[in-house]
Write a protein that holds these residues in place. Structure first.
Motif, mmCIF file in Angstrom:
data_model
loop_
_atom_site.group_PDB
_atom_site.id
_atom_site.type_symbol
_atom_site.label_atom_id
_atom_site.label_comp_id
_atom_site.label_asym_id
_atom_site.label_seq_id
_atom_site.Cartn_x
_atom_site.Cartn_y
_atom_site.Cartn_z
ATOM 1 N N ASP A 21 0.812 -1.219 0.000
ATOM 2 C CA ASP A 21 0.000 0.000 0.000
ATOM 3 C C ASP A 21 0.845 1.269 0.000
ATOM 4 O O ASP A 21 0.517 2.252 -0.666
ATOM 5 N N ARG A 22 1.950 1.282 0.750
ATOM 6 C CA ARG A 22 2.777 2.496 0.789
ATOM 7 C C ARG A 22 3.505 2.709 -0.532
ATOM 8 O O ARG A 22 3.626 3.841 -1.012
ATOM 9 N N VAL A 198 19.655 -1.787 2.634
ATOM 10 C CA VAL A 198 18.801 -0.820 3.309
ATOM 11 C C VAL A 198 18.610 -1.211 4.770
ATOM 12 O O VAL A 198 18.698 -2.390 5.119
ATOM 13 N N PRO A 199 18.356 -0.248 5.640
ATOM 14 C CA PRO A 199 18.114 -0.592 7.052
ATOM 15 C C PRO A 199 16.824 -1.383 7.204
ATOM 16 O O PRO A 199 15.916 -1.288 6.383
ATOM 17 N N GLY A 204 10.614 -4.879 6.315
ATOM 18 C CA GLY A 204 10.767 -3.458 6.601
ATOM 19 C C GLY A 204 10.658 -2.549 5.384
ATOM 20 O O GLY A 204 10.043 -1.476 5.467
ATOM 21 N N PRO A 205 11.234 -2.921 4.197
ATOM 22 C CA PRO A 205 11.119 -2.040 3.041
ATOM 23 C C PRO A 205 9.679 -1.815 2.573
ATOM 24 O O PRO A 205 9.404 -0.853 1.851
ATOM 25 N N LEU A 206 8.756 -2.699 2.993
ATOM 26 C CA LEU A 206 7.349 -2.545 2.621
ATOM 27 C C LEU A 206 6.528 -1.927 3.743
ATOM 28 O O LEU A 206 5.647 -1.101 3.483
ATOM 29 N N GLN A 210 10.948 2.991 6.893
ATOM 30 C CA GLN A 210 11.687 3.353 5.684
ATOM 31 C C GLN A 210 10.949 2.981 4.400
ATOM 32 O O GLN A 210 11.506 3.111 3.313
ATOM 33 N N ALA A 211 9.711 2.526 4.506
ATOM 34 C CA ALA A 211 9.007 2.013 3.322
ATOM 35 C C ALA A 211 8.876 3.061 2.224
ATOM 36 O O ALA A 211 9.128 2.778 1.053
#
Length: 248
Positions: A21-22, A198-199, A204-206, A210-211
């Motif tokens: 969604d983000r 990436v952190p 987490g990336p989603l 940090q998304a």
């Protein structure tokens, strides 16, 4: 008026299109025609196999106008990679690797139906999303679904995939305990992928804090590789995240 770019976003095991969604909000605001479908099991989840998801993904990708990008996270990354011969760019987020790199994955046993929905707990969701806020953890907890054990056995066992002819980006989380860097880095190197560390955690990336930054980074990379779009000038976006990167 047709849009300049279309994208298919494929979710991980036990998830759904909601995981994106983000990313979808940001990419859509930039004029990308985004599809983030749920990979649908058969009537019996226990009878669902990886080929079912591959067929759905291939059909959904072919239905999109070109130029088009295939994007996948975790299991969805393996699926996206398998159908990326029909894509103009491929973005992988902590992907399950194909053979032979899959042999580096820890050995696991999978029941016929993996009860991630049936046994979901808010506490375990928080542990899986240490880089997400409380509202996101609660939102994800309410949406996990059970998964086919046969799909996971086949995926973790490793399937043969040829490197697609399109550019490839791999986002690898530094704190990913499911698919650590030691698994992702050799695969990315063998496929000549642009690897950006990436952190954050596995998802987490989603879903992490940090998304949005990861979504913008990935879209800037796509536009830069294709040489189109206003975001092409943002190709150095990884630096804003304070991460290591191996682009080139």
């Amino acid at each position: 008026m047709s849009r300049a770019l279309s994208a298919l976003l494929l979710h991980g095991a036990g998830g759904g299109g909601w995981e994106w969604d983000r990313w979808r909000a940001l990419w859509d605001a930039e004029g990308v025609a985004v599809r983030a479908p749920d990979l649908a099991p058969r009537a019996s989840l226990a009878d669902t196999v990886l080929a079912d998801y591959l067929a759905q993904a291939a059909g959904a990708l072919r239905a999109l106008p070109r130029p088009r990008v295939a994007v996948g996270a975790s299991l969805g990354g393996l699926v996206a990679a398998a159908v990326a011969g029909e894509a103009d760019a491929l973005v992988l987020v902590n992907p399950l690797p194909p053979a032979p790199w899959a042999r580096e994955l820890p050995a696991r046993e999978w029941p016929a139906v993996v009860p991630w929905r049936a046994q979901a707990r808010l506490t375990s969701t928080r542990r899986a999303l240490p880089d997400a806020d409380e509202a996101t953890a609660l939102w994800a907890f309410r949406r996990w679904r059970d998964e086919s054990g046969a799909v996971l056995r086949e995926a973790h066992g490793g399937i043969a995939i040829e490197r697609p002819p399109c550019p490839v980006l791999c986002l690898a989380s530094l704190e990913d305990e499911d698919l650590p860097l030691r698994v992702q880095e050799p695969f990315a190197a063998a496929w000549s992928a642009d690897l950006v560390r990436v952190p954050g955690s596995h998802v987490g990336p989603l879903l992490g804090r940090q998304a949005a930054a990861c979504a913008r980074l990935a879209l800037a990379w796509v536009y830069a590789r294709m040489g189109v779009g206003a975001m092409a000038a943002d190709a150095q976006a990884p630096l804003a995240l304070g991460v290591g990167e191996g682009m080139g």
